[in-house]
Design an enzyme around this catalytic site. Sequence first.
Site, PDB file in Angstrom:
ATOM      1  N   ASP A 181      -4.511   5.903  -3.374  1.00  0.00           N
ATOM      2  CA  ASP A 181      -3.315   5.132  -2.721  1.00  0.00           C
ATOM      3  C   ASP A 181      -3.834   4.149  -2.785  1.00  0.00           C
ATOM      4  OD1 ASP A 181      -0.487   6.083  -2.016  1.00  0.00           O
ATOM      5  OD2 ASP A 181      -1.534   6.568   0.222  1.00  0.00           O
ATOM      6  N   HIS A 207       4.218   4.691  -7.544  1.00  0.00           N
ATOM      7  CA  HIS A 207       4.136   5.805  -6.823  1.00  0.00           C
ATOM      8  C   HIS A 207       5.704   6.136  -7.473  1.00  0.00           C
ATOM      9  CE1 HIS A 207       1.686   4.145  -3.244  1.00  0.00           C
ATOM     10  NE2 HIS A 207       1.957   5.455  -3.117  1.00  0.00           N
ATOM     11  N   HIS A 212       4.310   9.002  -9.827  1.00  0.00           N
ATOM     12  CA  HIS A 212       3.944   9.961  -8.431  1.00  0.00           C
ATOM     13  C   HIS A 212       4.547  10.151  -7.830  1.00  0.00           C
ATOM     14  CE1 HIS A 212       3.768  11.427  -4.832  1.00  0.00           C
ATOM     15  NE2 HIS A 212       2.136  12.114  -5.126  1.00  0.00           N
ATOM     16  N   HIS A 227      -2.129  12.918  -3.359  1.00  0.00           N
ATOM     17  CA  HIS A 227      -1.608  12.680  -3.220  1.00  0.00           C
ATOM     18  C   HIS A 227      -2.016  10.627  -3.839  1.00  0.00           C
ATOM     19  CE1 HIS A 227       1.975   8.759  -2.343  1.00  0.00           C
ATOM     20  NE2 HIS A 227       0.763   7.993  -1.651  1.00  0.00           N
TER      21      HIS A 227
END
Length: 366
Positions: free
Chosen positions: A171, A254, A257, A271
């Site tokens: 992340d 992101h 993602h 995540h």
Amino acid sequence: MAKILISPSKYVQGAGEMKNIGKYAAAAGKKALVLISQGGYKRIGKMIEDSFAENNCELVFDYFNGECSTNEINRLLKVVKDNGCDLTIGIGGGKIFDTAKAVAHYAGTQVFICPTIASTDAPCSALSVIYTDEGVFEKYLFLPANPNLVMMDTEIIAKSPVRLTVAGMGDALATYFEARACQRSEATSCAGGNTTGAAMALAELCFDTLMEEGVKAKIALEAGVCTPAVEKIIEANTLLSGIGFESAGLAGAHAIHNGLTVLEECHHMYHGEKVAFGTLAQLVLENVPHEELEEIIMWCIEVGLPVTLEELGAGNVTDEQLMEVAKAASAEGDTLQNMPFTVTPESVFAAIKAADAYGRYYLGEE
């Protein structure tokens, strides 16, 4: 547009810091709601009780029901009001943080966030992600302020599964590259303005820390110890990445993602693991120099982050499925629009396919 930086009021990190939670609570209120899981209470409940007993602050424990939902927030809001609590403390993982932040917001109390894992950069943020009771995403709740205190007891975090901290590195890996893209495009950050030099410096320090300390930290965690490298990675995963993403902005990693979440094959992945692969795809989109791409892929391989679709559990997906991922990532309102050039579903599809091919190449599969 103004430049804006937001952050928690206080960040505390160190081994054994949870023993001081009562001291910090007593300086903020007279009675605290402590939201924790049943498992968390079994592990550290007595430590928390002892800390409060030594300080002039009462506490009310309540077990988290598992989802940051409107019903759970309202249930806990009633607990706060019925018990006259003037402080809300969330101890555990991401959904507990988000619930505690939302309850504190609606109840008008201060909020302390005390992670027992370092798997994301969410603890420092002024945001709660709200789900239904069944766990389906419902909405983002943007909060007027960041937490009053974020406490990272590194002794507790070092005992959590190593994969969680490595996911936190994934992340955090996106932070600098997304911040750099947002700075170039002059995009509006999550803080509501353009990035500051301070936020960019923290994002860059986050990246440098990952590259320098990540492998050392993983090896130390696998040995069951908390070393200076582990301390630095916990700070990078939480504080540096937290301020960096919120005050500098999100971009391709992101969004990709988010696109990957349409694949059921990826639902078991954390995540940060999906964000790491999204970062590789963003770097392909940007056509970064070979040396930069190689450095990131080799680092991911060394710490154990996925660099291929196969490692994400999606090795058998079709091109049609990947195009659906690309379309979802390119959805209006998502952060791919923050890239400093026009991005299309077709270019995202190509970037995902190429990132997967590069990953397989460096793993020696081709």
